[in-house]
Each structure stands twice: as structure tokens, then as C-alpha cells.
Design a protein around this motif. Structure first.
Motif, PDB file in Angstrom:
ATOM      1  N   ILE A 133      12.229  66.360  52.074  1.00  0.00           N
ATOM      2  CA  ILE A 133      13.110  66.045  50.943  1.00  0.00           C
ATOM      3  C   ILE A 133      12.310  65.691  49.682  1.00  0.00           C
ATOM      4  CG2 ILE A 133      14.667  64.223  50.089  1.00  0.00           C
ATOM      5  CD1 ILE A 133      16.080  66.552  51.432  1.00  0.00           C
ATOM      6  N   PRO A 134      11.231  64.880  49.773  1.00  0.00           N
ATOM      7  CA  PRO A 134      10.443  64.590  48.556  1.00  0.00           C
ATOM      8  C   PRO A 134       9.859  65.841  47.908  1.00  0.00           C
ATOM      9  CG  PRO A 134       9.891  63.034  50.290  1.00  0.00           C
ATOM     10  CD  PRO A 134      10.729  64.107  50.925  1.00  0.00           C
ATOM     11  N   ILE A 135       9.546  66.868  48.713  1.00  0.00           N
ATOM     12  CA  ILE A 135       8.998  68.110  48.166  1.00  0.00           C
ATOM     13  C   ILE A 135      10.095  68.895  47.442  1.00  0.00           C
ATOM     14  CG2 ILE A 135       7.940  70.322  48.770  1.00  0.00           C
ATOM     15  CD1 ILE A 135       6.638  68.887  51.155  1.00  0.00           C
ATOM     16  N   VAL A 136      11.285  68.967  48.093  1.00  0.00           N
ATOM     17  CA  VAL A 136      12.395  69.733  47.508  1.00  0.00           C
ATOM     18  C   VAL A 136      12.845  69.133  46.182  1.00  0.00           C
ATOM     19  CG1 VAL A 136      14.793  70.473  47.842  1.00  0.00           C
ATOM     20  CG2 VAL A 136      13.174  70.565  49.751  1.00  0.00           C
ATOM     21  N   PHE A 137      12.949  67.803  46.119  1.00  0.00           N
ATOM     22  CA  PHE A 137      13.450  67.121  44.910  1.00  0.00           C
ATOM     23  C   PHE A 137      12.317  66.436  44.147  1.00  0.00           C
ATOM     24  CE2 PHE A 137      17.004  67.311  47.918  1.00  0.00           C
ATOM     25  CZ  PHE A 137      17.995  67.886  47.122  1.00  0.00           C
ATOM     26  N   TYR A 138      11.175  67.111  44.095  1.00  0.00           N
ATOM     27  CA  TYR A 138       9.987  66.548  43.449  1.00  0.00           C
ATOM     28  C   TYR A 138      10.247  66.214  41.976  1.00  0.00           C
ATOM     29  CZ  TYR A 138       5.173  66.161  41.803  1.00  0.00           C
ATOM     30  OH  TYR A 138       4.002  65.714  41.237  1.00  0.00           O
ATOM     31  N   ASP A 139      11.005  67.061  41.310  1.00  0.00           N
ATOM     32  CA  ASP A 139      11.278  66.867  39.883  1.00  0.00           C
ATOM     33  C   ASP A 139      12.583  66.107  39.644  1.00  0.00           C
ATOM     34  OD1 ASP A 139       8.989  68.296  38.901  1.00  0.00           O
ATOM     35  OD2 ASP A 139      10.003  70.155  39.565  1.00  0.00           O
ATOM     36  N   PHE A 140      13.242  65.657  40.719  1.00  0.00           N
ATOM     37  CA  PHE A 140      14.533  64.956  40.586  1.00  0.00           C
ATOM     38  C   PHE A 140      14.497  63.688  41.452  1.00  0.00           C
ATOM     39  CE2 PHE A 140      15.185  69.486  39.977  1.00  0.00           C
ATOM     40  CZ  PHE A 140      15.907  69.550  38.791  1.00  0.00           C
ATOM     41  N   GLN A 141      13.791  62.682  40.988  1.00  0.00           N
ATOM     42  CA  GLN A 141      13.562  61.466  41.756  1.00  0.00           C
ATOM     43  C   GLN A 141      14.865  60.750  42.106  1.00  0.00           C
ATOM     44  OE1 GLN A 141      10.629  60.234  42.952  1.00  0.00           O
ATOM     45  NE2 GLN A 141       9.714  62.166  42.276  1.00  0.00           N
ATOM     46  N   TYR A 142      15.817  60.742  41.169  1.00  0.00           N
ATOM     47  CA  TYR A 142      17.085  60.039  41.410  1.00  0.00           C
ATOM     48  C   TYR A 142      17.849  60.675  42.576  1.00  0.00           C
ATOM     49  CZ  TYR A 142      21.783  58.219  40.619  1.00  0.00           C
ATOM     50  OH  TYR A 142      23.010  57.633  40.792  1.00  0.00           O
ATOM     51  N   ILE A 143      17.946  62.020  42.536  1.00  0.00           N
ATOM     52  CA  ILE A 143      18.630  62.738  43.623  1.00  0.00           C
ATOM     53  C   ILE A 143      17.857  62.569  44.929  1.00  0.00           C
ATOM     54  CG2 ILE A 143      19.421  64.988  44.432  1.00  0.00           C
ATOM     55  CD1 ILE A 143      19.776  65.823  41.542  1.00  0.00           C
ATOM     56  N   GLU A 144      16.518  62.575  44.840  1.00  0.00           N
ATOM     57  CA  GLU A 144      15.692  62.407  46.036  1.00  0.00           C
ATOM     58  C   GLU A 144      16.000  61.079  46.733  1.00  0.00           C
ATOM     59  OE1 GLU A 144      11.098  61.327  47.178  1.00  0.00           O
ATOM     60  OE2 GLU A 144      11.465  62.432  45.315  1.00  0.00           O
ATOM     61  N   ASN A 145      16.124  60.004  45.939  1.00  0.00           N
ATOM     62  CA  ASN A 145      16.423  58.687  46.516  1.00  0.00           C
ATOM     63  C   ASN A 145      17.779  58.673  47.210  1.00  0.00           C
ATOM     64  OD1 ASN A 145      14.005  57.569  45.635  1.00  0.00           O
ATOM     65  ND2 ASN A 145      14.860  56.956  43.649  1.00  0.00           N
ATOM     66  N   ILE A 146      18.776  59.307  46.582  1.00  0.00           N
ATOM     67  CA  ILE A 146      20.132  59.333  47.156  1.00  0.00           C
ATOM     68  C   ILE A 146      20.136  60.124  48.468  1.00  0.00           C
ATOM     69  CG2 ILE A 146      22.487  60.167  46.820  1.00  0.00           C
ATOM     70  CD1 ILE A 146      22.152  59.623  43.831  1.00  0.00           C
ATOM     71  N   ILE A 147      19.520  61.340  48.439  1.00  0.00           N
ATOM     72  CA  ILE A 147      19.493  62.187  49.635  1.00  0.00           C
ATOM     73  C   ILE A 147      18.711  61.511  50.758  1.00  0.00           C
ATOM     74  CG2 ILE A 147      18.798  64.412  50.599  1.00  0.00           C
ATOM     75  CD1 ILE A 147      21.120  64.629  48.673  1.00  0.00           C
ATOM     76  N   GLU A 148      17.601  60.883  50.403  1.00  0.00           N
ATOM     77  CA  GLU A 148      16.764  60.239  51.413  1.00  0.00           C
ATOM     78  C   GLU A 148      17.508  59.077  52.077  1.00  0.00           C
ATOM     79  OE1 GLU A 148      12.146  58.691  51.884  1.00  0.00           O
ATOM     80  OE2 GLU A 148      12.934  59.268  49.919  1.00  0.00           O
ATOM     81  N   LYS A 149      18.210  58.291  51.279  1.00  0.00           N
ATOM     82  CA  LYS A 149      19.019  57.202  51.839  1.00  0.00           C
ATOM     83  C   LYS A 149      20.135  57.755  52.721  1.00  0.00           C
ATOM     84  CE  LYS A 149      18.224  53.742  48.219  1.00  0.00           C
ATOM     85  NZ  LYS A 149      18.829  52.942  47.126  1.00  0.00           N
ATOM     86  N   GLY A 150      20.741  58.846  52.265  1.00  0.00           N
ATOM     87  CA  GLY A 150      21.809  59.465  53.059  1.00  0.00           C
ATOM     88  C   GLY A 150      21.308  59.939  54.421  1.00  0.00           C
ATOM     89  N   LEU A 151      20.113  60.557  54.423  1.00  0.00           N
ATOM     90  CA  LEU A 151      19.543  61.028  55.690  1.00  0.00           C
ATOM     91  C   LEU A 151      19.182  59.871  56.609  1.00  0.00           C
ATOM     92  CD1 LEU A 151      17.265  63.977  54.479  1.00  0.00           C
ATOM     93  CD2 LEU A 151      19.410  64.137  55.752  1.00  0.00           C
ATOM     94  N   LYS A 152      18.685  58.772  56.042  1.00  0.00           N
ATOM     95  CA  LYS A 152      18.357  57.602  56.858  1.00  0.00           C
ATOM     96  C   LYS A 152      19.622  56.982  57.459  1.00  0.00           C
ATOM     97  CE  LYS A 152      14.008  56.397  54.579  1.00  0.00           C
ATOM     98  NZ  LYS A 152      13.289  55.421  53.729  1.00  0.00           N
ATOM     99  N   VAL A 153      20.687  56.964  56.664  1.00  0.00           N
ATOM    100  CA  VAL A 153      21.973  56.461  57.186  1.00  0.00           C
ATOM    101  C   VAL A 153      22.471  57.379  58.295  1.00  0.00           C
ATOM    102  CG1 VAL A 153      24.405  56.082  56.628  1.00  0.00           C
ATOM    103  CG2 VAL A 153      22.618  55.260  55.076  1.00  0.00           C
ATOM    104  N   PHE A 154      22.318  58.701  58.073  1.00  0.00           N
ATOM    105  CA  PHE A 154      22.704  59.652  59.123  1.00  0.00           C
ATOM    106  C   PHE A 154      21.854  59.431  60.376  1.00  0.00           C
ATOM    107  CE2 PHE A 154      22.158  63.772  61.276  1.00  0.00           C
ATOM    108  CZ  PHE A 154      23.474  63.989  61.661  1.00  0.00           C
ATOM    109  N   GLY A 155      20.580  59.094  60.187  1.00  0.00           N
ATOM    110  CA  GLY A 155      19.707  58.802  61.326  1.00  0.00           C
ATOM    111  C   GLY A 155      20.218  57.624  62.136  1.00  0.00           C
ATOM    112  N   ILE A 156      20.730  56.599  61.436  1.00  0.00           N
ATOM    113  CA  ILE A 156      21.312  55.438  62.131  1.00  0.00           C
ATOM    114  C   ILE A 156      22.543  55.868  62.922  1.00  0.00           C
ATOM    115  CG2 ILE A 156      22.487  53.230  61.778  1.00  0.00           C
ATOM    116  CD1 ILE A 156      20.649  52.832  59.326  1.00  0.00           C
ATOM    117  N   ILE A 157      23.394  56.676  62.273  1.00  0.00           N
ATOM    118  CA  ILE A 157      24.610  57.151  62.946  1.00  0.00           C
ATOM    119  C   ILE A 157      24.248  58.017  64.160  1.00  0.00           C
ATOM    120  CG2 ILE A 157      26.671  58.590  62.692  1.00  0.00           C
ATOM    121  CD1 ILE A 157      26.711  57.753  59.720  1.00  0.00           C
ATOM    122  N   LEU A 158      23.238  58.874  63.999  1.00  0.00           N
ATOM    123  CA  LEU A 158      22.795  59.724  65.109  1.00  0.00           C
ATOM    124  C   LEU A 158      22.276  58.871  66.265  1.00  0.00           C
ATOM    125  CD1 LEU A 158      22.193  62.516  66.280  1.00  0.00           C
ATOM    126  CD2 LEU A 158      19.980  62.453  65.090  1.00  0.00           C
TER     127      LEU A 158
END
Length: 413
Positions: A90-115
Motif C-alpha cells: 500500500i505505501p508503494i501504491v499511494f506513494y504520492d498520496f500520503q493521506y489516502i495511504e493512511n486511510i487505506i492502511e488503517k482500513g486494512l489493519k481493521v480488516f486484519g482484526i476482523i479477519l
């Protein structure tokens, strides 16, 4: 690594695309590539794990592997590696979009908890289903323990998710919630009470799945089919379902028939009422007539001999039956019923067998049978009891006794 970040960016700039558009198009291309890679890896790992588990389950003698597959444990575990890959790239994909990177990364971590919670739930459900196939755990409230663990797991998972989203550390977030503990206790009051009740019910062996219980307060009279953290389900004999709060089992009084079903018989305790005016002494002629009844023939012969010996030894004047010792029609009838019960094929001979006379009432004299049927099944029990009392009621006139009956309006006319 920088080349991966700008996989298409440099080319798009070289062909005249603006800097902003090039960044967006580069991000979209990387995102599509990542999604394809993640879905392909997820599909392959899922197929590999599921087939491996199915093959292992086929060769294994235990049915636990089949239960794991049934509860989708391999399928849920297969999502772990694709999720880790997504978080890593995710950091590579959103390298130029730090704000979106933070949101997506948090979302994936939350999904990891749910998983993680999904995997824990599927594993625990598999353990529950497996334990229910074992005789020693079949009647235990395993559902309650699984539910308690999952409640704690979901609470910790929610706290962790909120901590990730808010950016606050987990322990600081939990400490902040400490002030709201009273509200939390109020919200989870039934759950806490149910948890405590489940432990006490299990430790004290008060109720098991399959027990027949009668709980008049809740209108329950049937077999326990399920014991959960919050409720106990009872299938009544009319096939309706009654739901009882688990904590009611320790706070209110109910009847558990397990002792009866585990014993050697089911109790018969019923009486008929005889008219007091129909009770009288038996004359010699009447005794001789009753000797034709085989069950009491020997008894009457021996008893009459003992009575005559006593009366003669005391020079008793027998011109009046009340003098000396005598037989009564009620006493002989009671002996007859006792003998009849003792030889009845459906009565447990190793348990109490008794025909007794109860205290006289305004209606008459109750004569009660107290015994235990060998067959404890309800329909057979009712048949046995009816059969005994059919015979008992039909035998009453042979002893010159009368049953008590309330007079109808027609008989008074």
C-alpha cells in the motif's frame, strides 16, 4: 524501489501528461496491479489450503478435520497472506498520496482484526461442534463458554480498531474507557449475569442439554435443547419453544426431572376416593365368597385362621361383628390392590410399592397407590397407570365398596 513507485509516472510525463494526472494514473495502475495480484494469490492459497484440508480429512479417522472444513477455517486462514501483501505494498501504491495511504492502511489493519476474529470464531465453532460429538461433553453448555470468549475477543477487537482509527495507543484508549465502566456494565448486564449463571449451572450440574425441566414461571415443560450465554431453550411437549434467561436458573426455582429419568422407574402416586358409608366388617359368608379371588385366597385363609384363634382364645362374643378382631372390606381390598401391584409386570419391584389409606376427607376415604413404573417414557407411563386404575376401579364392587362421585343435576331431579 523508486522505480516501482513511479512505474508509469516517468513515461506519462515524457508523453506530455501533466504532473497531477500522471500521479493519479500511476496510482490507479499500481492499485489495479496490486488488486489482481492479491486476488490471484488469495484464490490460489484458498484452493491449495481447502484441497489440502479436504485430502487430510478424507484420510484421517477423526471427524475434526471435516468440522474445520465445514466451518470454513482453511478459507479464512487463506486470506492472511494476501492481506499481509496488501499492507506491505500500500505505501508503494499511494506513494504520492500520503493521506489516502493512511486511510487505506488503517482500513486494512481493521480488516486484519476482523479477519482474526473470523478465524477465532470458526476455530471455536469447530471445537464446539467436535466436543458435542463426544458423549462426555454432549450435555455440557459449551455454547456459553464459546460465546463468552467471543464477546471478550470482539470487545478487544473493537477497542483495537478504535485505537487504530483514532491513532491513540490501545492501552490509553482502554484507560479512557475506564471512566465509562459503569455504562459498560449496564449495557452488558444480561451477558455478565448469563456468564456467571452458566458457570454455576455447569459446576453444580443443575441442567444439562437433554434434561426434562419444568419452569412454571416461564411456562416451560419439556426438554432442554440449547444452553447459551444469555438463554436456555426448552422444547415443550407440544413442540413449542420456550426461551428462559440463563440467570433465571439460579435465581428462580424450577424442577429438573433428571433424577427420575436416571432412576429405575417413574413414580405413580394417584388415589381413588371411596365412600365411608360403604366400609363394613366382613361376615364369614362374605369372606368365603372373597376367597374365590385368587390373589387374596391364601391371605384370607391364613388371616381368618389367625383371627378365629385369637377370638376363641379370648372367648369373644361374635354375635356382633364389632367384637374382637375382624376383617373389613376396605382392608381386604387394600391387600388385594397391594398384591395386584406387586405382581404387575410394568412395576419396578426394586423400588417402593405401597397401597395406603390416606386421611378421610369430606368426600370420603382416599386409597392411594404409590409405586414406580419400569418404563419411564411418558406415553407408556400413562398407559401403565391407566391400566392399573382401570382394574382398580372395576374391582371396587367385588368388595361391596362404592366410589365417591358428585351428584349430577339429573340425579337430584
Amino acid at each position: 524501489m523508486n522505480k516501482i513507485h513511479h512505474l508509469l509516472y516517468d513515461y506519462l510525463i515524457s508523453v506530455g501528461i501533466t504532473d497531477s494526472s500522471a500521479k493519479y494514473m500511476n496510482m490507479i495502475a499500481l492499485l489495479l496491479a496490486l488488486l489482481i495480484i492479491v486476488f490471484v494469490i488469495d484464490f490460489l492459497i484458498r484452493k491449495l489450503l481447502v484441497n489440502a484440508f479436504n485430502g487430510f480429512a478424507y484420510r484421517s479417522k477423526s471427524n475434526f478435520d471435516n468440522i474445520l472444513v465445514k466451518n470454513k477455517v482453511p478459507r479464512n486462514i487463506a486470506h492472511i497472506i494476501p492481506l499481509l501483501i496488501a499492507i506491505e505494498f500500500i505505501p508503494i501504491v499511494f506513494y504520492d498520496f500520503q493521506y489516502i495511504e493512511n486511510i487505506i492502511e488503517k482500513g486494512l489493519k481493521v480488516f486484519g482484526i476482523i479477519l482474526t476474529l473470523w478465524i477465532a470464531r470458526s476455530v471455536l465453532n469447530s471445537i464446539k461442534d467436535y466436543l458435542k460429538t463426544l458423549p462426555r461433553f454432549k450435555d455440557k453448555p459449551i455454547d456459553s463458554y464459546i460465546q463468552v470468549f467471543m464477546i471478550f475477543a470482539w470487545v478487544i477487537g473493537l477497542f483495537s480498531a478504535f485505537a487504530i482509527i483514532s491513532g491513540i495507543s490501545f492501552w490509553k484508549f482502554v484507560t479512557t474507557l475506564g471512566a465509562a465502566s459503569a455504562v459498560i456494565i449496564l449495557v452488558f448486564r444480561d451477558t455478565i449475569l448469563g456468564f456467571v449463571a452458566s458457570i454455576q449451572v455447569s459446576i453444580n450440574d443443575m441442567v444439562r442439554i437433554g434434561d426434562w425441566i419444568t419452569f412454571e414461571k416461564y411456562g416451560a415443560d419439556g426438554d432442554v435443547t440449547e444452553i447459551n450465554l444469555a438463554t436456555v431453550k426448552v422444547q415443550n411437549f407440544d413442540k413449542t419453544i420456550t426461551t428462559i434467561p440463563t440467570y433465571a436458573l439460579i435465581s428462580d426455582s424450577f424442577k429438573n426431572w433428571r433424577g427420575m429419568t436416571a432412576s429405575g422407574g417413574r413414580r405413580i402416586k394417584r388415589s381413588i376416593i371411596l365412600k365411608a358409608t360403604s366400609v363394613h366388617y366382613l361376615s364369614e359368608e362374605h369372606v368365603e365368597k372373597l376367597k374365590n379371588i385368587e390373589l387374596i385366597s391364601n391371605y384370607l385363609t391364613d388371616r381368618q385362621k389367625d383371627i378365629n384363634t385369637y377370638n376363641q382364645s379370648k372367648n369373644i362374643d361374635k354375635t356382633l361383628l364389632i367384637n374382637g378382631r375382624n376383617l373389613t372390606n376396605l382392608g381386604v381390598f387394600r391387600k388385594y390392590i397391594q398384591s395386584y401391584i406387586e405382581i404387575h409386570s410394568a412395576i419396578n419391584k426394586e423400588m417402593t410399592i405401597m397401597t395406603r389409606q390416606l386421611a378421610p376427607t369430606s368426600q370420603g376415604i382416599p386409597l392411594e397407590i404409590y409405586a414406580f413404573s419400569s418404563d419411564k417414557r411418558w406415553e407408556n407411563y400413562e398407559y401403565i397407570m391407566s391400566d392399573i386404575f382401570d382394574h382398580m376401579l372395576a374391582a371396587v364392587p367385588y368388595f361391596d365398596l362404592e366410589l365417591f362421585e358428585l351428584s349430577s343435576g339429573n340425579s337430584l331431579a
